[in-house]
Design an enzyme around this catalytic site. Structure first.
Site, PDB file in Angstrom:
ATOM      1  N   LYS A  24      41.714  17.624  25.331  1.00 25.81           N
ATOM      2  CA  LYS A  24      41.338  19.032  25.114  1.00 25.81           C
ATOM      3  C   LYS A  24      40.563  19.568  26.319  1.00 25.81           C
ATOM      4  CE  LYS A  24      37.517  20.105  22.622  1.00 25.81           C
ATOM      5  NZ  LYS A  24      36.541  21.000  23.247  1.00 25.81           N
ATOM      6  N   ASN A  25      39.565  18.813  26.769  1.00 25.05           N
ATOM      7  CA  ASN A  25      38.666  19.345  27.801  1.00 25.05           C
ATOM      8  C   ASN A  25      39.271  19.334  29.202  1.00 25.05           C
ATOM      9  OD1 ASN A  25      36.879  19.974  25.857  1.00 25.05           O
ATOM     10  ND2 ASN A  25      35.429  18.310  26.287  1.00 25.05           N
ATOM     11  N   ARG A  55      33.456  28.835  23.947  1.00 30.06           N
ATOM     12  CA  ARG A  55      32.654  28.989  25.151  1.00 30.06           C
ATOM     13  C   ARG A  55      33.465  28.814  26.433  1.00 30.06           C
ATOM     14  NH1 ARG A  55      27.409  28.635  27.270  1.00 30.06           N
ATOM     15  NH2 ARG A  55      27.481  27.523  29.224  1.00 30.06           N
ATOM     16  N   CYS A  93      25.204  28.765  20.645  1.00 28.43           N
ATOM     17  CA  CYS A  93      26.213  27.910  20.031  1.00 28.43           C
ATOM     18  C   CYS A  93      25.493  26.801  19.302  1.00 28.43           C
ATOM     19  CB  CYS A  93      27.193  27.414  21.084  1.00 28.43           C
ATOM     20  SG  CYS A  93      27.123  25.719  21.487  1.00 28.43           S
ATOM     21  N   ARG A 104      22.864  26.689  25.890  1.00 23.89           N
ATOM     22  CA  ARG A 104      23.972  26.694  26.849  1.00 23.89           C
ATOM     23  C   ARG A 104      24.034  27.980  27.691  1.00 23.89           C
ATOM     24  NH1 ARG A 104      29.153  24.325  23.799  1.00 23.89           N
ATOM     25  NH2 ARG A 104      29.745  23.511  25.811  1.00 23.89           N
ATOM     26  N   PRO A 105      23.070  28.151  28.604  1.00 22.93           N
ATOM     27  CA  PRO A 105      23.056  29.344  29.455  1.00 22.93           C
ATOM     28  C   PRO A 105      24.187  29.341  30.494  1.00 22.93           C
ATOM     29  CG  PRO A 105      21.329  27.813  30.125  1.00 22.93           C
ATOM     30  CD  PRO A 105      21.969  27.231  28.903  1.00 22.93           C
ATOM     31  N   VAL A 106      24.322  30.471  31.234  1.00 27.91           N
ATOM     32  CA  VAL A 106      25.378  30.558  32.258  1.00 27.91           C
ATOM     33  C   VAL A 106      24.798  30.816  33.652  1.00 27.91           C
ATOM     34  CG1 VAL A 106      27.210  31.282  30.661  1.00 27.91           C
ATOM     35  CG2 VAL A 106      25.786  33.013  31.769  1.00 27.91           C
ATOM     36  N   ASP A 107      23.481  30.563  33.812  1.00 29.20           N
ATOM     37  CA  ASP A 107      22.835  30.843  35.099  1.00 29.20           C
ATOM     38  C   ASP A 107      23.501  30.118  36.271  1.00 29.20           C
ATOM     39  OD1 ASP A 107      21.911  28.549  33.722  1.00 29.20           O
ATOM     40  OD2 ASP A 107      20.155  28.393  35.014  1.00 29.20           O
ATOM     41  N   LEU A 108      23.977  28.898  36.052  1.00 29.60           N
ATOM     42  CA  LEU A 108      24.527  28.119  37.169  1.00 29.60           C
ATOM     43  C   LEU A 108      25.912  28.644  37.581  1.00 29.60           C
ATOM     44  CD1 LEU A 108      23.335  24.596  35.989  1.00 29.60           C
ATOM     45  CD2 LEU A 108      22.227  26.171  37.586  1.00 29.60           C
ATOM     46  N   ASP A 140      29.635  13.749  24.188  1.00 24.23           N
ATOM     47  CA  ASP A 140      30.696  14.031  23.213  1.00 24.23           C
ATOM     48  C   ASP A 140      31.035  12.817  22.343  1.00 24.23           C
ATOM     49  OD1 ASP A 140      30.776  16.586  24.168  1.00 24.23           O
ATOM     50  OD2 ASP A 140      32.642  16.367  25.291  1.00 24.23           O
ATOM     51  N   ILE A 156      21.785  15.823  27.200  1.00 25.14           N
ATOM     52  CA  ILE A 156      22.580  16.933  27.752  1.00 25.14           C
ATOM     53  C   ILE A 156      22.338  18.235  26.975  1.00 25.14           C
ATOM     54  CG2 ILE A 156      24.900  17.704  28.429  1.00 25.14           C
ATOM     55  CD1 ILE A 156      24.155  15.093  29.830  1.00 25.14           C
ATOM     56  N   ARG A 178      39.650  21.819  15.900  1.00 29.10           N
ATOM     57  CA  ARG A 178      39.499  22.346  17.260  1.00 29.10           C
ATOM     58  C   ARG A 178      39.814  21.258  18.294  1.00 29.10           C
ATOM     59  NH1 ARG A 178      34.318  25.983  18.246  1.00 29.10           N
ATOM     60  NH2 ARG A 178      35.545  26.198  20.137  1.00 29.10           N
TER      61      ARG A 178
HETATM   62  C1  EPZ Z   1      31.670  20.592  28.757  1.00 30.17           C
HETATM   63  O1  EPZ Z   1      30.892  21.686  28.313  1.00 30.17           O
HETATM   64  C2  EPZ Z   1      32.525  20.175  27.595  1.00 30.17           C
HETATM   65  N1  EPZ Z   1      33.384  21.281  27.190  1.00 30.17           N
HETATM   66  C3  EPZ Z   1      31.635  19.749  26.438  1.00 30.17           C
HETATM   67  O2  EPZ Z   1      32.459  19.280  25.390  1.00 30.17           O
HETATM   68  C4  EPZ Z   1      30.724  18.613  26.895  1.00 30.17           C
HETATM   69  O3  EPZ Z   1      29.832  18.293  25.853  1.00 30.17           O
HETATM   70  C5  EPZ Z   1      29.943  19.038  28.125  1.00 30.17           C
HETATM   71  O4  EPZ Z   1      30.854  19.505  29.167  1.00 30.17           O
HETATM   72  C6  EPZ Z   1      29.101  17.919  28.723  1.00 30.17           C
HETATM   73  O5  EPZ Z   1      29.912  16.836  29.050  1.00 30.17           O
HETATM   74  C7  EPZ Z   1      34.576  21.430  27.768  1.00 30.17           C
HETATM   75  O6  EPZ Z   1      34.947  20.708  28.688  1.00 30.17           O
HETATM   76  C8  EPZ Z   1      35.453  22.498  27.239  1.00 30.17           C
HETATM   77  P1  EPZ Z   1      27.935  21.628  30.917  1.00 30.17           P
HETATM   78  P2  EPZ Z   1      30.107  22.598  29.351  1.00 30.17           P
HETATM   79  O7  EPZ Z   1      28.005  22.893  31.686  1.00 30.17           O
HETATM   80  O8  EPZ Z   1      30.876  22.670  30.603  1.00 30.17           O
HETATM   81  C9  EPZ Z   1      23.428  23.219  31.050  1.00 30.17           C
HETATM   82  C10 EPZ Z   1      33.205  19.124  23.157  1.00 30.17           C
HETATM   83  O9  EPZ Z   1      32.688  18.660  22.105  1.00 30.17           O
HETATM   84  N2  EPZ Z   1      23.870  24.424  31.786  1.00 30.17           N
HETATM   85  O10 EPZ Z   1      28.296  20.357  31.618  1.00 30.17           O
HETATM   86  O11 EPZ Z   1      29.774  23.844  28.638  1.00 30.17           O
HETATM   87  C11 EPZ Z   1      23.933  23.161  29.635  1.00 30.17           C
HETATM   88  O12 EPZ Z   1      23.162  23.972  28.774  1.00 30.17           O
HETATM   89  C12 EPZ Z   1      32.429  19.984  24.121  1.00 30.17           C
HETATM   90  O13 EPZ Z   1      34.387  18.931  23.464  1.00 30.17           O
HETATM   91  C13 EPZ Z   1      22.909  25.301  32.242  1.00 30.17           C
HETATM   92  O14 EPZ Z   1      21.705  25.085  32.070  1.00 30.17           O
HETATM   93  O15 EPZ Z   1      28.790  21.725  29.563  1.00 30.17           O
HETATM   94  C14 EPZ Z   1      23.820  21.689  29.338  1.00 30.17           C
HETATM   95  O16 EPZ Z   1      22.486  21.372  29.000  1.00 30.17           O
HETATM   96  C15 EPZ Z   1      31.134  20.461  23.605  1.00 30.17           C
HETATM   97  N3  EPZ Z   1      23.333  26.427  32.895  1.00 30.17           N
HETATM   98  C16 EPZ Z   1      24.157  21.044  30.684  1.00 30.17           C
HETATM   99  O17 EPZ Z   1      23.985  22.077  31.665  1.00 30.17           O
HETATM  100  C17 EPZ Z   1      24.633  26.695  33.119  1.00 30.17           C
HETATM  101  O18 EPZ Z   1      24.941  27.740  33.723  1.00 30.17           O
HETATM  102  C18 EPZ Z   1      25.569  20.501  30.805  1.00 30.17           C
HETATM  103  O19 EPZ Z   1      26.472  21.475  30.319  1.00 30.17           O
HETATM  104  C19 EPZ Z   1      25.603  25.783  32.658  1.00 30.17           C
HETATM  105  C20 EPZ Z   1      25.196  24.648  31.986  1.00 30.17           C
END
Ligand code: EPZ
Length: 429
Positions: free
Chosen positions: A22-23, A102, A126, A131-135, A316, A338, A408
């Protein structure tokens, strides 16, 4: 709303085919926005999230055609999907859609790179954390985009195109690595992404982008280099196997005992979870078909572990591991690093008789002799499947409500587990 009914206590024996990830599928589908040519994806899993993304991409003008399943000896190896973004008719991703999934926020990268503009709703809160989008915003600004937040939308503009840049992530993020990499493929000049996510799904996306004509090196390591090109073309790519589905069924087999072959699983991408499973007391053997998991008689040992970005133990699989050690002989400690709120399964596992105490980000799990079936509620995708694992080992009947969470991310779960002897059925509403 559908429910899943499980009668626990039967060891799993047989073969479970592992689906496309999926991912990996989601960012690969989103990459179709980068070209006016056709991207063909093979081994696409039939999941609710994939269906939703087809609709979201359709809104931007992407034509998504399912070409049917390819024949294989197990009768199923995913769908072939053709995605064609010949003309992008809308660069807005509305709240109603982004709030449902997301990952659809990630369209911001290809849209700004190809169209010079994007208006994408903030995903909002969520269940598993803020899960912010600042990065994402920092990365796109580094590439020269002007970004405003307006009425709950990220409005990105780069009328003269993006420019290659150095992007150094302060923390590992899978999504922002995908987006930065996709956006940089069409930027002018070289980009370097430092502290990039090393998840195999990033490498799979890079492999597909490379087939489309992108110039990328280092994907799968912490430093990715991208030399921008003026345009990308179509390509054909096979989605990698799902490492989280692999780990989930491996943990299920260890939970019930028995012997299960995870057909099509790739050992390289599940090294850490398989090491953990071995420590807990299962036999893990790579075979020509995939991975064989076996546990006969021996008890389960407790474990101390933290979730980490790849190649560490994945968040996950945290819920599934927790379900497993509910039956271990002794006390386990599982730290979630995480996401700040990824313990919703704890109270539901407790309904089955688990003994779990939460102290901040650490769950202390004291193994119990037996779990007993009960009615429980699925709260998110991975939490839901942890209840399935627990239900398979619980005495009596477990009924899981809100199964749409499971749909999902797990394809044909009742058939896959039922094929190995589990008593599991879907009760349609
Ligand atoms: C991906 O989510 C996966 N989703 C998630 O799988 C998975 O849990 C996660 O990576 C971690 O491995 C998909 O691939 C579709 P991140 P993602 O950005 O990309 C923080 C599942 O069950 N962060 O790596 O959204 C964030 O809050 C799902 O299949 C910021 O602070 O995760 C988290 O603490 C759920 N600012 C950390 O980084 C940002 O702008 C890692 O999140 C972006 C992220």
């Amino acid at each position: 709303m559908d429910r899943i009914r499980i009668v626990g206590g039967t060891p799993l024996n047989g073969t479970i085919p592992i689906s496309g990830a999926k991912n990996a599928t989601l960012p690969l589908m989103i990459a179709s926005l980068l070209t006016d040519d056709t991207l063909v994806l093979d081994n696409v899993p039939n999941l609710a999230d994939v269906g939703l993304l087809k609709r979201i991409l359709g809104n931007h003008g992407v034509d998504c055609m399912v070409k049917g399943k390819r024949a294989s000896h197990n009768g199923h190896s995913g769908e072939t999907v053709e995605l064609s973004a010949r003309a992008i008719i809308d660069t807005t991703a509305p709240y109603e859609m982004v709030s449902k999934m997301r990952a659809s926020f990630w369209v911001v990268g290809p849209l700004i790179a190809r169209m010079g503009q994007a208006r994408v709703s903030l995903p909002g809160g969520c269940a598993i954390g803020t899960r912010p989008v600042d990065l994402f915003i920092d990365a796109l600004e580094s590439l020269g985009a002007d970004i405003d937040i307006d009425g709950g939308y990220v409005v990105a503009r780069a009328p003269n195109g993006l420019k290659g840049a150095r992007i150094s992530f302060p923390k590992v993020t899978v999504g922002a690595t995908h987006v930065a990499m996709m956006a940089a493929t069409l930027a002018q000049g070289e980009s370097v992404i430092e502290n990039a996510a090393r998840e195999p799904e990033v490498a799979d996306l890079a492999a597909c982008l490379t087939k489309m004509g992108a110039r990328i090196s280092g994907a799968g390591t912490a430093t990715i280099r991208i030399e921008g090109v003026p345009s990308l073309s179509g390509a054909r790519h096979t989605v990698m196997p799902d490492r989280i589905e692999t780990g989930t069924y491996a943990f299920a087999a260890a939970m019930t005992g028995g012997e299960v072959t995870l057909e099509g699983a790739t050992p390289d991408i599940v090294k850490r979870p398989m090491e953990v499973l071995t420590e807990i007391g299962a036999e893990v053997t790579p075979t020509n078909e995939g991975i064989r998991i076996k546990r006969n008689g021996a008890g389960l040992k407790p474990i101390d572990i933290s979730t980490e970005p790849f190649p560490g133990f994945p968040t996950d699989l945290q819920a599934q591991l927790m379900a497993l050690v509910c039956r271990a002989d002794g006390e386990s400690h599982i730290r979630e690093t995480i996401f700040e709120n990824r313990f919703m399964h704890v109270q539901e596992l407790a309904r089955l008789g688990a003994d779990i105490q939460l102290d901040g980000q650490v769950a202390k799990v004291t193994g119990v002799e037996r779990l007993t079936g009960a009615e429980v509620m699925a709260t998110d995708l991975r939490a839901s499947v942890s209840l399935v694992i627990a239900g398979l080992a619980a005495e009596g009947e477990t009924v899981i409500n809100r199964v749409y969470h499971l749909d999902r991310g797990f394809e044909r779960i009742e058939q896959k587990l039922g094929g190995c002897g589990a008593t599991i059925e879907r009760l349609s509403a």
